[in-house]
Enzyme design. Structure first.
Site, PDB file in Angstrom:
ATOM      1  N   SER A 116      33.416   5.503  11.983  1.00  0.00           N
ATOM      2  CA  SER A 116      34.449   6.509  12.082  1.00  0.00           C
ATOM      3  C   SER A 116      35.129   6.585  10.699  1.00  0.00           C
ATOM      4  O   SER A 116      34.173   6.911   9.668  1.00  0.00           O
ATOM      5  CB  SER A 116      35.276   5.957  12.894  1.00  0.00           C
ATOM      6  OG  SER A 116      36.044   7.360  13.353  1.00  0.00           O
ATOM      7  N   ASP A 170      31.136  11.418  22.196  1.00  0.00           N
ATOM      8  CA  ASP A 170      32.398  10.939  21.531  1.00  0.00           C
ATOM      9  C   ASP A 170      33.351  12.056  21.501  1.00  0.00           C
ATOM     10  O   ASP A 170      32.986  13.233  21.066  1.00  0.00           O
ATOM     11  CB  ASP A 170      31.686  10.747  19.940  1.00  0.00           C
ATOM     12  CG  ASP A 170      32.747  10.156  18.990  1.00  0.00           C
ATOM     13  OD1 ASP A 170      33.885  10.396  19.267  1.00  0.00           O
ATOM     14  OD2 ASP A 170      32.216   9.529  18.234  1.00  0.00           O
ATOM     15  N   HIS A 187      32.907   6.721  21.343  1.00  0.00           N
ATOM     16  CA  HIS A 187      33.413   6.244  20.058  1.00  0.00           C
ATOM     17  C   HIS A 187      33.644   4.952  19.977  1.00  0.00           C
ATOM     18  O   HIS A 187      34.050   4.571  18.796  1.00  0.00           O
ATOM     19  CB  HIS A 187      34.444   7.219  19.754  1.00  0.00           C
ATOM     20  CG  HIS A 187      34.770   7.153  18.422  1.00  0.00           C
ATOM     21  ND1 HIS A 187      33.986   7.943  17.185  1.00  0.00           N
ATOM     22  CD2 HIS A 187      35.853   6.820  17.626  1.00  0.00           C
ATOM     23  CE1 HIS A 187      34.494   7.862  16.083  1.00  0.00           C
ATOM     24  NE2 HIS A 187      35.724   7.167  16.241  1.00  0.00           N
TER      25      HIS A 187
END
Lengths: 299, 299
Positions: free
Chosen positions: A161, A241, A276
Site C-alpha cells: 500500500s 481491495d 487489502h
C-alpha cells in the site's frame, strides 16, 4: 553500539530482532525490526546474506508485517534477511495530523522528505529509509558479527500500500544508480499526485510546486529513467481491495510505462477476490520472495 | 441459516470465514472463524475434508491465531479445514473477573463448564466446544454446500497455552469414545490443579471439590483411560517461555503418563530459545499440521 536490541525472538529457523536507534536525520529514536534467517546462525553457511526491505502501509509499525506477512519462512528458504522499518517518526514532539486522521502524520509519512512546516523537522523518511538506515545497519552488523550481511548493495525492496508506493519510489528514483537490485509491491499507490491519499500527503508534506510532487510519483519517475537494464517489477493487487478504485489505480503504472524502457516490464498480477489485508499480502509473499531471491542471485 | 457470515476473506488458496451464531448452551451469540482450504473450492477434489480445531490461549479471540499462526498454508497443503473458536462468552451480560485480570473471566474460560455462580450461566465452554459447535457446523455446512466437510468424526484438536490445555482435556476426556482422531498442543498447561493459572480458574468456575477439578486435569485424566489405541500426542514447548516454570510445567504430563497406556507416547519437543508467542506457534505449525494430516489419513 548504535542499535539497542529491545527484543530478540526465535522464530522459524532464525531470529527477529526488534531494534531501536537514534536517527540523526530524523532527530529522534526510531524502531526497526530485522529478521536474520537461519543461514545467519549456521556455522557452515558462507555466502553473503542479502536483505529485502519491506515498507509497511498506513497505520502500521514495524510489528504488523513481522507478525502477519510471514516473510520469515521465505527468508529461511532462500537465505536473505528482512528489514521492517517504521512508517514515520513517532513521539510527543512529532507533529501529527491536526485532525488525527489515519492517512496523514504519524504512521503515514509517505516515505518523503517533508519540506513544509511543521513536518520538515522530523519527517525525513525518504533519506532515512534509502540512505541513513542501510548505512547504520551495515556499520552495526559489520562490527557485531563475523557473518556478512549485505544491507547496502545486493538488496531488494518491497512494501504494501503506502509502503508499496514507497518501494516503487525508492527503486525508481535510484534506478539509474542501480541502488536496489529488485523491487516488488503489494497493492501499491502508484500515482499519488492523482489520488486522495497521495494528494493529502503531498499537500501536507511538500510545497505546492508540481515538480516537487513529480519527484515522488512512480508514474512520473518511470518516464525519467535512462538505464535500460532488463529488470521487471512484480506487483500483486487484489480485485476486492476496497482502495483499488480511488487510491491505488494500479493500471496507471502500466499506462505510464508505455513508450518508456519499462513498457511490458511491470508484471501486475490481479488476484481474484483478495482484499487489502495481510491475509492478501501473506498469500503472495512466497511469490515475491522467489522473485527477490532470483534477482539477488540466490536461485 | 444458523451462522451469519460477518466476513469472507480470500487467503492462501481458500477462504477464512468469520462467523457468528447463537449458542443455546451459552445463551449468547458466539464468534468462530473457519478456514476452508483450497480443496473445498476445487471442482475436481472429491475427498471428504476433515477439520482441525484450534483452541486459543488467554486474552485471544478467534482472530489472533487466524492472523498469526499460519495454519492456512498447511491446511491447503494437506486438505483439512480449520476451526478457530472463541475463548469465552462475551458481552455486557457476561460476568467478568471482578478484578479485571487477563487470566480469568472474559477470554479466559479455561474451556470448562462452570458450576459456580455467577459464571454457571454463560461459561459452558466445554460442552460448547466439544458438543454444540461441531454439530452446528456440521448442520450448517451440510445444508449450504455439496462438498463434504467433516466437523464431527475424522477431526483433530490442538491449541496454545490455555488452548493447548483445552485440547488435551477434550481429547483425553473423550478418548475412550474415540471422539478426536488426533491431538497436539503448543506450550499447554498440563496440570491446572497444581499451578496458579489453573487454580485461579478452577476456584472461580468450579466447586471446591477436588473430584471436580480432576475431571478437567490432563494429568489426572490420562490415568483413567482404558482404551489402548496406539496414538501419540505431539507437544512443542519453548525453553525460553516465561510461563514454563510456574504455569505450564510440561514434564508433569510425562510424569503422569508413567505406568499408564500413555507411557512413552507423549512426544514433547523442547524448542531451544523459543518463547510463548505466535512467533513460536507459527514456527512449529508445519510439524503439527503434518502430524494431524497423518492421523486424519491425509498422508
Amino acid at each position: 553500539m548504535s542499535f539497542k536490541v529491545r527484543q530478540e525472538i526465535a522464530t522459524c529457523g532464525g531470529k527477529l530482532l526488534k531494534l531501536s536507534h537514534f536517527s540523526e536525520l530524523i532527530g529522534l529514536s526510531m524502531d526497526v525490526n530485522v529478521y536474520l534467517p537461519k543461514q545467519y546462525y549456521s556455522k557452515d553457511y558462507e555466502k553473503v546474506i542479502p536483505t529485502v526491505y519491506y515498507l509497511s502501509g498506513l497505520t502500521c509499525s514495524p510489528d504488523n508485517a513481522s507478525e502477519k506477512a510471514f516473510w520469515q519462512f521465505q527468508a529461511d528458504k532462500y537465505g536473505f534477511g528482512m528489514v521492517f522499518p517504521d512508517t514515520s517518526p513517532r513521539g510527543d514532539s512529532v507533529p501529527d495530523d491536526p485532525e488525527k486522521s489515519w492517512d496523514f502524520g504519524i504512521a503515514a509519512s509517505f516515505y518523503v522528505n517533508a519540506t513544509k512546516k511543521p513536518y520538515d523537522k522530523h519527517y525525513m523518511m525518504y533519506d532515512y529509509i534509502h540512505k541513513e538506515l542501510p548505512v547504520l545497519l551495515d556499520e552495526h552488523f559489520s562490527e557485531s558479527s563475523t557473518k556478512k550481511l549485505d544491507f547496502l548493495d545486493n538488496v531488494g525492496i518491497t512494501g504494501h500500500s503506502m509502503g508499496g508506493y514507497g518501494a516503487l519510489t525508492g527503486f525508481l528514483k535510484n534506478y539509474d544508480a542501480n541502488r536496489y537490485k529488485s523491487c516488488s509491491a503489494f497493492a501499491p499507490i502508484v500515482n499519488p499526485s492523482s489520488v486522495p491519499w497521495g494528494q493529502k500527503a503531498f499537500k501536507g508534506y511538500l510545497s505546492d510546486d508540481e515538480n516537487d510532487w513529480d519527484k515522488y510519483d512512480p508514474c512520473k519517475l518511470i518516464k525519467r529513467i535512462t538505464n535500460t537494464r532488463n529488470d521487471m517489477i512484480l506487483i500483486h493487487q487484489g480485485t476486492k481491495d476496497p482502495f483499488l478504485k480511488d487510491n491505488l489505480k494500479t493500471d496507471l503504472l502500466t499506462e505510464a510505462s508505455k513508450n518508456t524502457s519499462w513498457e511490458g516490464k511491470i508484471d501486475i498480477r490481479y488476484a481474484d477476490g483478495y482484499d487489502h489485508s495481510y491475509f492478501f499480502v501473506s498469500t503472495f509473499v512466497p511469490d515475491h520472495a522467489r522473485f527477490h531471491a532470483k534477482n539477488l542471485g540466490l536461485i
